[in-house]
Design a protein around this motif. Structure first.
Motif, PDB file in Angstrom:
ATOM      1  N   LEU A  34       3.033   4.292  -9.571  1.00 21.23           N
ATOM      2  CA  LEU A  34       3.775   4.296  -8.316  1.00 21.23           C
ATOM      3  C   LEU A  34       3.364   5.486  -7.435  1.00 21.23           C
ATOM      4  O   LEU A  34       3.240   6.611  -7.913  1.00 21.23           O
ATOM      5  N   VAL A  35       3.176   5.168  -6.179  1.00 22.21           N
ATOM      6  CA  VAL A  35       2.812   6.188  -5.209  1.00 22.21           C
ATOM      7  C   VAL A  35       3.687   5.987  -3.986  1.00 22.21           C
ATOM      8  O   VAL A  35       3.954   4.867  -3.595  1.00 22.21           O
ATOM      9  N   ILE A  36       4.163   7.080  -3.425  1.00 18.10           N
ATOM     10  CA  ILE A  36       4.967   6.975  -2.210  1.00 18.10           C
ATOM     11  C   ILE A  36       4.079   7.399  -1.043  1.00 18.10           C
ATOM     12  O   ILE A  36       3.401   8.424  -1.114  1.00 18.10           O
ATOM     13  N   TYR A  47       2.526  10.832  -0.448  1.00 23.25           N
ATOM     14  CA  TYR A  47       3.637  11.750  -0.212  1.00 23.25           C
ATOM     15  C   TYR A  47       4.180  12.229  -1.549  1.00 23.25           C
ATOM     16  O   TYR A  47       4.573  13.373  -1.699  1.00 23.25           O
ATOM     17  N   ALA A  48       4.215  11.333  -2.509  1.00 28.45           N
ATOM     18  CA  ALA A  48       4.665  11.694  -3.848  1.00 28.45           C
ATOM     19  C   ALA A  48       4.051  10.703  -4.809  1.00 28.45           C
ATOM     20  O   ALA A  48       3.640   9.615  -4.400  1.00 28.45           O
ATOM     21  N   GLN A  75       1.127   0.769  -6.970  1.00 27.68           N
ATOM     22  CA  GLN A  75       2.371   0.323  -6.375  1.00 27.68           C
ATOM     23  C   GLN A  75       2.680   1.305  -5.261  1.00 27.68           C
ATOM     24  O   GLN A  75       2.834   2.507  -5.541  1.00 27.68           O
ATOM     25  N   ILE A  76       2.742   0.833  -4.047  1.00 30.57           N
ATOM     26  CA  ILE A  76       2.928   1.777  -2.942  1.00 30.57           C
ATOM     27  C   ILE A  76       4.245   1.505  -2.242  1.00 30.57           C
ATOM     28  O   ILE A  76       4.525   0.370  -1.852  1.00 30.57           O
ATOM     29  N   MET A  77       5.073   2.534  -2.144  1.00 28.56           N
ATOM     30  CA  MET A  77       6.358   2.388  -1.463  1.00 28.56           C
ATOM     31  C   MET A  77       6.406   3.389  -0.316  1.00 28.56           C
ATOM     32  O   MET A  77       5.864   4.487  -0.425  1.00 28.56           O
ATOM     33  N   PRO A  78       7.047   3.022   0.758  1.00 30.03           N
ATOM     34  CA  PRO A  78       7.166   3.980   1.867  1.00 30.03           C
ATOM     35  C   PRO A  78       8.155   5.092   1.518  1.00 30.03           C
ATOM     36  O   PRO A  78       9.097   4.867   0.746  1.00 30.03           O
ATOM     37  N   ALA A  79       7.920   6.250   2.070  1.00 32.65           N
ATOM     38  CA  ALA A  79       8.810   7.374   1.824  1.00 32.65           C
ATOM     39  C   ALA A  79      10.178   7.114   2.456  1.00 32.65           C
ATOM     40  O   ALA A  79      10.268   6.499   3.512  1.00 32.65           O
TER      41      ALA A  79
END
Lengths: 512, 1067
Positions: A34-36, A47-48, A75-79
């Protein structure tokens, strides 16, 4: 002897990813790391990231495209900085049990003033272990350290977690830390790096006058705090605004009259609070706490910020009436609480003399009442869409939602006849049409729902091609037709004669 | 049943239409239209393209030239067609008025402007949705006005037509049918939608009703138009009547050349003759050779017959001005290598030495303007341009336009946006495109960009990008093509303002002018001329033993053995034209010894000879003839019954029987393939426009079969034609090569004999050439020049020469080498220097430079002259107060800061110094970055660049180095990469197939590891034939001993590529 202040610093290295991963409860090691992401200067950056992603070589601040290129899949999620901040607050709340003086070190740290409190928890070592251990169990990557000043403690928490600097030993303890522990100021860091000063100790060894001439007094002060030579008080957290009213009853209440009376008085209290803050409620929740521990909650939404206690009561009562399962007081409620879950700023409550505005306000109240009774998804309104395709030109959304809007494109000019029918069928219905006179002409008659209609007058065609980028579809030729009986319909031929052999005809709408 | 479409919007209405002008004209012919009108939005930019396509058609419709006038004052659009030449001039003027009023690229018109220029214009008023709005316009126009009616399936067409008929009757304006075409074929509707979205910055999904509802805006058959207009048949007939009213065609435009000042009583021809005679006496002080006199006579007669003396006088005038100002210049082009131009001083190439016969290329059938391009020093060309404006005035002289087309990169970026692809994705796709060329995004490129080419969205975007490619995007000014006229220029073509103040350009580009046979003078900028002039100045200033006269192009000693020896060793970094990888590997094989050898050298590494398989045969013959000057070679010849065996001797004699030049290929068409003069002319045009019109195959058949039929070797015939195709993509005629060859020689001579001056001049003329300053400096050091670092105590802005204690000339780098340092600051340093600064404090006080400037100097380690190294310098600068104290309180001289006794800072490791040098100057005199990686490389078994040269042919090798240059010559099947390390350079060749596999590494790596085999030619040229390439850029981080961000590769000119990322301080 002056008592040394003692600060426990906590650092949550992966707060944003931990927040999301905790939701999943069971860690799923097969899922993509997971990556933000975060948008800055028109580009996306990391971002994280969770620990696994970091092990794969990704790092904070990396352009997302590069990260994607290095690791597939991700897996990319917005901050969501708001959610992160709220989570940090929640952890701070939880930390209140160790000391009343908890301060936020946003965005990802906490500072606990544990001066004189450590002995309650069998000493500093045990306390640090307990705090970090309990938080880690909750699924957070956490690092902690204790020192005499907040700066020293937070630097140690980040760069030498687990360290406890004995009182007065700060300067020695922080000396080996890298200069990034000193300040987040890039300009100063570069200056130090250029001078070849790589650790806090190397900086500390320079003359303070030499440093302050080059890097500023503020920095030198900071350095002194870091070294334990000076103190800096903590900033306590600001209490949350209270948008809640509750009433406790010595004797559990059972009767409806008392319940509505107390709801009204709660609504009045809440209304005052809202008034003071210049806000209005858009979502209210009433909680009914039964003496036996059961809690019933009902929530209502409103279309515009609400402050009038009577309206609040009316909406709540309507919702209560509409409950399939009436509110069962059992042995009675000993606590009723009314909270504004969502509040918005309101414009000063002036009454407009414009009757239109008052009328539309009336409509909004009606919508709120209907929505409270039937459910918000049952009350819908049309929103215009910018497209040539007739059936897609209007979509329905819950009438209370105000975020959607679109301007209806005026298809009609002056005293021209309307170009779109008042009523559009849910789905175009196929009709049997007599052969037209011209390849792009209207049919002479047609059969719809087993009735024959003879066309006496017609206008068209209006040719509408489908949106090629969505899906393939035939080009339609629309006609407004009037039948012998005087009915007016909106027909179309699905496809052009020269493109497909025998196009079908449909009836899509009825003019008034 | 006849119809002519008069409302056609082509893609020259920039992002309004979706078809090329030619497509419309061709479709109109197919549909049997008797006429078609081109009317783009406030422009005539596309009409010549339409005309060009029109000329090729066997039975063309009449081509009507017009414009769609779009007003800013709410007047409905009006199509304007000039009846005759005079009316055309007014239309052109009208558009110019609108353009001159607006910012670049726009055109702001009011109805009043039209009224002023309307005489002779036939006007079609386009009614808007609310058609009553046309009434006032119609009332004012009265005569020669039509009311347009369209049947576009809006649903109320007939009702609207009825209303328009009524309106036409009331205003007694004839009704005229149009279909307001935006594309020639309904199949282009989707592209039209995409183009609309690009124009409006929309995503397709959100474009909605801003797109057309259907696909009806195309050219329709006359029967169909008649059927649609059955309520108003006269409106269709009116189109024919309208067309017959127009007599104007583009061939009525002819250039009236400005009259040069000719002395009283002289004709232009007489004056040119006088000037030529004077010039010859100046060129040949010891007497003009008789053959030169004879040639001059022939040329003068030819010029007189062609009535082009004025043109030569203009060029002479411009060149004379430049010479007077001391600006170096050199002419090239077909007419430039004439005796006349040599005499006039337009060129310094002695026509007797390189006998490029002038008349051969100026054949009378061609009736073409002569072509002379004049190169000027790039830094001083502006003076020449200003002179031209001052002499001819802004209304008689303007620059040619350049049509900026969609290229793969721009196309995929913009189309990607329309489809809502993120910039990540389109950026990656765009990054795989090589240079600015390439006509299509290929599937492998999509794959290299790490996008699945079968992914629907990507595939669709790529597909549309390919269709959009070649569409004009906007007009820009040409670098220096001037069109001069005697009349006002905007009577011929609209002019508009360019980005630069007081600079104007016309709406047509070079090809358009060629089509219309309009003459232009190319005033071009050439960096090498600047460099040569600066070198001449430096040589003059530092000459020992008396003041020799300053060198000129023509006075550089000729036939210098050392110079040619140096070139034969491929020691050519910085030398004009022959410094590229491919050229450098050619030099030892070609072994140039004469100016003509250099002419061949310049021309041979080009797409033409390469694609025609002419390079190898020529090199073979050259090798033999070098050994035996009297060797003879078999020439290609026809079978005896078709002609003499020596028919090509005259054409190919100088190139040992192998055609190498464009001129030779054209002559072959006439002599060997028996093309008529007209056909040859057609072939030449097809070649020039090869890129956009596919008419080459008709010539190919005729050419190849013509030669085979006459008994030529079929393979040779095909090769010759392939060569012509190659010239099509990059023409390089002998006449240009000859002019360039002189500059090759002169620059090589300076490099050979004055290496320090050469390096200084090159550095002071940046940006130019292929190589980064680091390589220029390294090369100078290899030539024994002592190079000194830029230093605040000694340097000026420019690089200078100084003498060391042994009286040898050293190159002192200038402060210009420091990135981000400003010239004004350097000037301040020079101005205040006097006898030198005594120490850092004195320097700071006397120069009062900004803190930013001081930091920049310190970061570049430029305070060593004051005894401060980089660290100490920066630490000292930081102590200074920040800039901009309130001026009122700032004492006149900053107070002396107390002398400070501080502990020494930790010493900076050499690797970090080198790193910082590269970050601030992109070069280091202290060491080479790879030096610090060498122990690691040794452990890995990686050979140094020098080591590669010592290996045997065929040996396996791994070599790593910094990527200096990547090149893909022509349509090249090979990619040349130059790697460099502390020992030297290594030339890597990557075959196209390997390249496709390692595209990302080749395009992106700054430190590259190449694995493959050594290839050694008999002449000693060593190549590493790569089989595998590995990006080792990350290793450069080791230099810093810490994390160092390696930025994403950005495609730049090789000389601008950064080996190490720039410093981020204060920027």
């Amino acid at each position: 002897m002056r008592q040394h202040r003692r600060i426990l610093a906590l650092w949550f290295a992966r707060l944003p990813t931990d927040r999301l991963l905790r939701k999943a409860r069971q860690p799923d090691s097969s899922a993509a790391p997971l990556v933000i992401s975060h948008k800055a200067n028109n580009a996306l950056y990391v971002y994280a990231l969770e620990a696994r992603a970091q092990k794969l070589g990704l790092y904070k601040g990396q352009p997302l495209a590069n990260a994607r290129a290095m690791v597939q899949p991700l897996q990319i999620m917005p901050a969501d900085e708001g959610a992160d901040a709220a989570l940090l607050e929640a952890i701070a709340d939880w930390c209140d049990r160790f000391t009343p003086l908890v301060s936020l070190d946003a965005p990802d740290g906490l500072l606990l003033d544990i001066t004189g409190a450590a002995h309650l928890f069998r000493g500093e070592t045990a306390l640090l272990k307990m705090v970090t251990g309990k938080i880690a169990k909750q699924g957070f990557a956490v690092q902690g350290a204790i020192a005499g000043t907040s700066l020293a403690a937070r630097a140690l928490a980040r760069f030498a977690p687990g360290t406890i600097a004995a009182p007065g030993d700060e300067a020695v303890t922080v000396a080996p830390l890298p200069i990034t522990a000193l300040t987040p100021d890039d300009k100063i860091l570069r200056a130090l790096r250029h001078a070849g000063l790589k650790t806090v100790g190397m900086v500390a060894a320079r003359l303070h006058s030499e440093l302050s001439e080059r890097l500023g007094k503020v920095f030198v002060n900071r350095l002194r705090v870091m070294l334990g030579a000076e103190e800096q008080p903590l900033e306590p957290r600001r209490p949350l605004p209270d948008l809640m009213a509750e009433q406790r009853f010595a004797e559990p209440v059972v009767t409806e009259e008392i319940i509505s009376a107390s709801l009204l008085s709660l609504a009045e209290t809440l209304s005052e609070i809202l008034e003071r803050q210049g806000r209005g409620a858009r979502m209210l929740e009433a909680g009914f706490f039964r003496a036996d521990g059961k809690v019933a909650r009902i929530a209502i939404k409103t279309g515009e910020p609400l402050r009038d206690p009577k309206v609040m009561l009316r909406l709540l009562c309507q919702k209560l009436d509409a409950l399939a399962d009436p509110l069962d007081p059992g042995f009675g409620f000993d606590l009723i609480r009314l909270e504004a879950l969502l509040a918005e700023e309101t414009k000063p409550g002036t009454v407009s003399f414009d009757s239109n505005e008052n009328a539309s306000r009336q409509v909004r109240f009606l919508i709120d009442r209907l929505a409270a009774r039937f459910g918000e998804h049952r009350v819908q309104r049309f929103v215009a869409q910018d497209t040539h395709i007739p059936e897609a030109a209007g979509v329905t959304v819950p009438a209370q939602e105000r975020d959607f809007d679109g301007a209806w494109i005026l298809k009609r000019r002056g005293d021209d006849p309307p170009r779109r029918p008042l009523r559009l069928l849910e789905r175009p219905e196929e009709i049997k049409a007599g052969l037209p006179l011209a390849p792009d002409g209207p049919p002479k008659y047609f059969l719809w729902r087993q009735c024959r209609h003879d066309v006496t007058r017609a206008e068209g065609p209006e040719r509408i091609a489908m949106e090629w980028w969505r899906k393939e579809g035939h080009t339609r030729d629309y006609f407004r037709v009037e039948t012998k009986e005087g009915q007016r319909f909106w027909l179309y031929r699905d496809g052009l004669f020269h493109q497909i052999g025998a196009p079908r005809w449909y009836l899509q709408g009825i003019f008034a | 049943m006849s119809y002519a479409e008069l409302a056609v919007t082509t893609n020259f209405s920039f992002l309004h239409g979706a078809s090329h002008p030619g497509d419309f004209v061709e479709r109109a012919a197919e549909l049997g239209y008797p006429a078609i009108g081109i009317a783009d939005r406030n422009t005539l930019a596309g009409v010549v393209r339409a005309y060009e396509a029109w000329k090729k058609l066997p039975q063309p419709p009449r081509l009507l030239i017009g414009a769609r006038l779009v007003f800013r004052d709410g007047t409905p659009d009006i199509l304007a067609y000039p009846k005759d030449r005079k009316a055309y001039a007014r239309l052109s003027r009208l558009i110019s008025v609108g353009k001159l009023r607006a910012e670049k690229g726009e055109c702001l018109l009011d109805f009043a402007d039209l009224l002023e220029y309307r005489r002779g214009l036939l006007l079609i008023v386009m009614p808007p949705v609310d058609h009553a709005m046309v009434k006032p316009a119609l009332a004012q126009l009265r005569v020669d006005a039509w009311l347009a009616a369209s049947m576009l399936y809006t649903g109320e067409d007939r009702r609207r037509l009825r209303d328009l008929k009524k309106l036409a009757r009331e205003t007694s304006t004839p009704l005229i049918a149009i279909n307001d075409a935006l594309y020639h074929d309904p199949g282009e509707r989707d592209l039209q939608d995409v183009v609309t979205c690009i124009r409006e910055h929309l995503v397709l999904e959100q474009a909605g009703t801003r797109l057309q509802a259907n696909a009806e805006r195309h050219l329709k058959p006359p029967e169909e138009m008649t059927r649609l207009f059955h309520d108003a048949p006269q409106a269709v007939e009116e189109t024919i009547r309208f067309a017959t009213r127009i007599s104007f065609t583009l061939d009525q435009l002819s250039q009236r050349y400005p009259r040069e000042p000719v002395p009283r009583g002289k004709t232009p021809d007489g004056h040119l003759r006088d000037l030529t005679e004077q010039g010859l006496k100046w060129r040949y002080p010891d007497g003009v050779p008789p053959n030169v006199t004879a040639l001059a006579e022939k040329e003068l007669i030819f010029i007189a017959e062609g009535k082009i003396a004025h043109y030569f006088l203009t060029v002479h005038d411009i060149v004379k001005f430049a010479r007077g100002q001391g600006i170096l210049c050199q002419g090239r082009g077909s007419a430039a290598n004439s005796v006349v131009c040599y005499a006039l001083g337009v060129t310094s190439v002695d026509p007797t030495e390189i006998d490029v016969l002038f008349e051969r290329f100026l054949n009378p059938q061609r009736r073409e303007p002569p072509d002379i391009d004049v190169d000027f020093e790039h830094e001083r060309r502006e003076e020449v341009i200003q002179y031209i404006y001052q002499r001819y005035g802004h209304r008689r002289a303007a620059l040619t336009a350049t049509v900026i087309h969609y290229r793969p990169r721009s196309a995929i970026r913009e189309v990607g946006k329309v489809f809502g692809l993120t910039e990540d994705i389109t950026g990656k796709l765009a990054d795989t495109v090589w240079g600015h060329h390439g006509d299509e995004l290929e599937e492998y490129q999509v794959r290299q960009g790490e996008q699945d080419p079968h992914n629907h969205a990507v595939k669709r975007a790529v597909n549309f990008a390919n269709r959009l490619m070649g569409f004009p995007r906007h007009l820009s000014q040409h670098v220096g093509g001037f069109v001069l006229t005697r009349d006002k220029l905007d009577w011929t073509v609209p002019i508009g303002p360019a980005a630069m103040d007081d600079r104007y350009f016309i709406e047509w580009d070079k090809d358009d002018l060629d089509t219309l046979e309009i003459m232009k003078v190319d005033v071009l900028a050439l960096g090498m001329l600047t460099c040569i002039r600066k070198a001449f100045d430096l040589i003059h200033a530092h000459a020992q033993g008396g003041c020799e006269p300053k060198l000129l192009l023509a006075t550089v000693p000729q036939n210098d053995k050392d110079t040619y020896d140096m070139l034969c060793k491929a020691d050519a970094i910085g030398v004009f034209q022959v410094e590229s990888r491919a050229q450098m590997s050619m030099l030892p094989r070609l072994r140039p010894r004469t100016p003509y050898d250099l002419t061949i050298e310049v021309a041979i590494v080009r797409p033409g000879p390469i694609q025609g398989n002419m390079v190898r045969p020529y090199l073979k013959r050259r090798a033999i003839s070098l050994k035996d000057p009297n060797a003879t070679f078999p020439f290609p010849c026809p079978s005896p019954e078709h002609g003499p065996a020596n028919e090509l001797h005259g054409i190919l004699g100088k190139t040992l029987g192998v055609p190498l030049f464009q001129e030779q290929a054209m002559r072959l068409a006439i002599v060997a393939a028996k093309f008529s003069a007209d056909e040859a002319n057609g072939l030449r045009r097809a070649m020039a426009t090869f890129r956009h019109v596919g008419t080459m195959h008709t010539f190919e058949k005729k050419f190849v079969e013509g030669m085979i039929g006459r008994g030529y070797d079929p393979a040779f015939a095909q090769d010759c034609f392939n060569q012509i195709k190659g010239f099509g993509s990059y023409g390089f005629p002998e006449s240009h090569a000859a002019s360039f060859a002189l500059l090759v020689y002169v620059s090589a001579w300076i490099k050979c004999h004055h290496p320090a001056a050469f390096a200084a001049a090159l550095l002071n003329s940046q940006p130019m050439g292929f190589y980064a300053p680091a390589e220029i400096v390294r090369c100078a050091r290899d030539h024994g020049v002592m190079v000194l670092a830029p230093d605040a105590a000694f340097s000026h802005w420019d690089c200078t020469l100084e003498r060391d204690h042994k009286d040898a000339l050293c190159l002192r780098l200038g402060l210009r080498q420091i990135d981000g340092f400003r010239e004004e600051d350097a000037q301040t340093i020079t101005n205040n220097r006097c006898d030198g600064y005594c120490g850092f404090a004195d320097f700071v006080r006397r120069t009062s430079l900004s803190k930013r400037a001081l930091v920049t100097l310190a970061e570049a380690d430029a305070f060593r002259g004051f005894g401060l190294d980089r660290r100490e310098g920066l630490w000292a600068v930081r102590r200074l107060p920040d800039d901009n104290p309130l001026p009122l309180f700032a004492p006149r001289a900053a107070p002396e800061m107390g002398i400070e006794k501080i502990a020494p800072l930790p010493a900076m490791p050499l690797s970090e110094h080198v790193l910082a040098d590269y970050q601030t100057m992109r070069l280091s005199l202290k060491a080479y970055p790879t030096q610090f990686l060498r122990p690691g490389f040794d452990a890995e078994g990686i050979t140094s660049c020098k080591g590669v040269g010592a290996l045997k042919d065929g040996a396996s090798v791994r070599c790593a180095g910094v990527v200096l240059v990547r090149q893909r010559p022509g349509e090249g099947t090979a990619i040349f990469i130059t790697l460099s390390d502390e020992t030297g350079v290594c030339n890597v060749v990557v075959w196209a197939r390997t390249f496709e596999q390692f595209r990302k590494e080749v395009m992106g790596a700054r430190l590259l590891l190449a694995e493959g085999k050594v290839q050694k030619s008999p002449e000693g040229v060593v190549h590493l034939m790569a089989e595998r390439l590995i990006d080792r850029s990350a290793d450069l981080r080791l230099l810093a001993g810490a994390e160092l961000p390696v930025p994403k590769p950005v495609h730049r000119h090789p000389r601008d590529v950064r080996i190490l990322p720039p410093s981020r301080d204060f920027h």
